[in-house]
Design an enzyme around this catalytic site. Structure first.
Site, PDB file in Angstrom:
ATOM      1  N   ASN A  33      -6.763  -3.612 -32.779  1.00 54.60           N
ATOM      2  CA  ASN A  33      -5.788  -4.458 -32.432  1.00 54.60           C
ATOM      3  C   ASN A  33      -6.760  -6.565 -32.066  1.00 54.60           C
ATOM      4  OD1 ASN A  33      -3.912  -6.793 -32.251  1.00 54.60           O
ATOM      5  ND2 ASN A  33      -2.382  -4.603 -30.980  1.00 54.60           N
ATOM      6  N   HIS A  65       4.965  -3.168 -31.004  1.00 59.06           N
ATOM      7  CA  HIS A  65       4.018  -3.513 -30.756  1.00 59.06           C
ATOM      8  C   HIS A  65       4.762  -3.887 -29.254  1.00 59.06           C
ATOM      9  CE1 HIS A  65       0.470  -4.775 -27.813  1.00 59.06           C
ATOM     10  NE2 HIS A  65      -0.319  -4.096 -28.390  1.00 59.06           N
ATOM     11  N   GLU A  97       3.711  -6.142 -27.476  1.00 60.44           N
ATOM     12  CA  GLU A  97       4.133  -7.518 -26.444  1.00 60.44           C
ATOM     13  C   GLU A  97       5.199  -7.604 -28.014  1.00 60.44           C
ATOM     14  OE1 GLU A  97      -0.391  -8.180 -27.734  1.00 60.44           O
ATOM     15  OE2 GLU A  97      -0.833  -7.415 -25.439  1.00 60.44           O
ATOM     16  N   GLU A 114       1.336   3.352 -26.517  1.00 52.83           N
ATOM     17  CA  GLU A 114       0.985   2.139 -25.645  1.00 52.83           C
ATOM     18  C   GLU A 114       1.204   1.932 -24.337  1.00 52.83           C
ATOM     19  OE1 GLU A 114      -2.248  -0.295 -28.109  1.00 52.83           O
ATOM     20  OE2 GLU A 114      -0.051  -0.854 -28.479  1.00 52.83           O
ATOM     21  N   SER A 157      -6.182  -0.366 -22.566  1.00 52.64           N
ATOM     22  CA  SER A 157      -8.133  -0.611 -22.069  1.00 52.64           C
ATOM     23  C   SER A 157      -8.509   0.653 -22.283  1.00 52.64           C
ATOM     24  CB  SER A 157      -7.936  -0.848 -20.413  1.00 52.64           C
ATOM     25  OG  SER A 157      -7.018  -1.756 -20.308  1.00 52.64           O
ATOM     26  N   GLY A 216      -7.583  -2.937 -28.778  1.00 51.73           N
ATOM     27  CA  GLY A 216      -7.158  -4.579 -28.060  1.00 51.73           C
ATOM     28  C   GLY A 216      -8.527  -5.509 -28.201  1.00 51.73           C
ATOM     29  N   GLY A 217      -8.979  -5.722 -26.538  1.00 46.66           N
ATOM     30  CA  GLY A 217     -10.296  -5.925 -25.730  1.00 46.66           C
ATOM     31  C   GLY A 217     -11.284  -5.755 -26.591  1.00 46.66           C
TER      32      GLY A 217
HETATM   33  P1  13P Z   1      -6.241  -3.724 -24.955  1.00 49.77           P
HETATM   34  O1  13P Z   1      -7.441  -2.819 -25.060  1.00 49.77           O
HETATM   35  O2  13P Z   1      -6.892  -4.594 -24.608  1.00 49.77           O
HETATM   36  O3  13P Z   1      -5.069  -2.614 -23.487  1.00 49.77           O
HETATM   37  O4  13P Z   1      -5.180  -3.711 -25.617  1.00 49.77           O
HETATM   38  C1  13P Z   1      -4.340  -2.595 -26.442  1.00 49.77           C
HETATM   39  C2  13P Z   1      -2.935  -2.565 -27.494  1.00 49.77           C
HETATM   40  O5  13P Z   1      -2.289  -3.783 -27.043  1.00 49.77           O
HETATM   41  C3  13P Z   1      -3.854  -2.684 -28.444  1.00 49.77           C
HETATM   42  O6  13P Z   1      -2.865  -2.226 -29.372  1.00 49.77           O
END
Ligand code: 13P
Length: 256
Positions: A11, A95, A97, A165, A211, A232-233
């Site tokens: 993502n 999600h 966010e 998540e 993470s 994500g990251g």
């Molecule tokens: P991170 O892997 O950066 O913690 O993000 C997870 C995420 O929100 C994937 O949708």
């Protein structure tokens, strides 16, 4: 897609330029094997170029959000059929966010889910508790209501995938331990079992996100109910993402 082979979903959130996206996808494609199940959720503007750059490969490109309406006066929104038209095959829904910064409710996410089913784009429903909810012992209650409200009246789950998540693990560097993640995944599978039966729940893919790194991917995937990862990251760096895809290939077999 079966539960034997991990599904790895990146993502990118609101990151990468057109050039960066193209060079990432062009770098990733030759590293993939036929049996890999790898997906990238990219910003709207990068869907078409990423789809073009991955043509003929196993890589699937998707979106990070969509609207529940089929079309109309919804300035700034994007519809499922528009996503499909540019080659998106899946979409992330709910999600954390989106829930946190854009006020998305379970009810709205439920409507989007119905739209995704109707317009045949594969949804990945994201759920998870905040730190406060976990500390108060409300994790299962939160997961229960997120699932119940999102899936209200849904009889056929089609190609739905669910990503657990935990909000406290997203972007914080604090990955859930495999035990904590497994406990939540087990709860989700049992919940699905109760509502849809063993046949459906035992096949539905459950992803963990929060993470995830090259270091943690394998042990997480070693857990019984963790079928894939939402990253994500670590999906922003080609090297890290490729390493996660590689290390995940045999994760289930190595650990069991
Ligand atoms: P991170 O892997 O950066 O913690 O993000 C997870 C995420 O929100 C994937 O949708």
């Amino acid at each position: 897609m079966s539960r034997d082979h991990p599904i790895i979903v990146g993502n990118w959130k609101m990151n990468k330029s057109l050039e960066e996206a193209k060079s990432f996808v062009e770098g990733l494609v030759p590293k993939l094997e036929e049996s890999d199940v790898v997906l990238l959720a990219v910003p709207f503007t990068l869907i078409k170029p990423s789809v073009d750059a991955s043509a003929g490969s196993v890589l699937k490109i998707g979106a990070q959000n969509m609207n529940d309406a089929s079309k109309g006066a919804f300035t700034g929104e994007v519809a499922a059929l528009m996503l499909k038209e540019v080659g998106a095959s899946f979409v992330l829904l709910g999600h954390s966010e989106r829930r946190k910064y854009f006020g998305e409710s379970n009810e709205f996410i439920h409507k989007k889910l119905l739209r995704a089913f109707k317009d045949r784009i594969d949804p990945i429903l994201c759920i998870g508790e905040t730190l406060d909810e976990r500390e108060k012992g409300h994790t299962e209650g939160v997961l229960d209501s997120q699932l119940a409200e999102a899936l209200e009246g849904v009889k056929n789950l089609r190609k739905l995938k669910i990503a657990y998540e935990p909000v406290w693990a997203i972007g914080t560097g604090e990955t859930a331990t495999p035990d904590i993640a497994q406990e939540a995944h087990h709860f989700i599978r049992q919940w699905l079992n109760g509502k849809y039966g063993e046949e459906v729940s035992s096949k539905l893919l459950l992803l963990y996100g929060g993470s995830v790194t090259e270091e943690t991917c394998k042990t997480l995937l070693g857990e019984e109910d963790i079928d894939g990862l939402l990253i994500g990251g670590a999906s922003l760096s080609l090297d890290s993402f490729v390493k996660i895809v590689h290390d995940s290939r045999y994760a289930k077999r190595d650990v069991s």
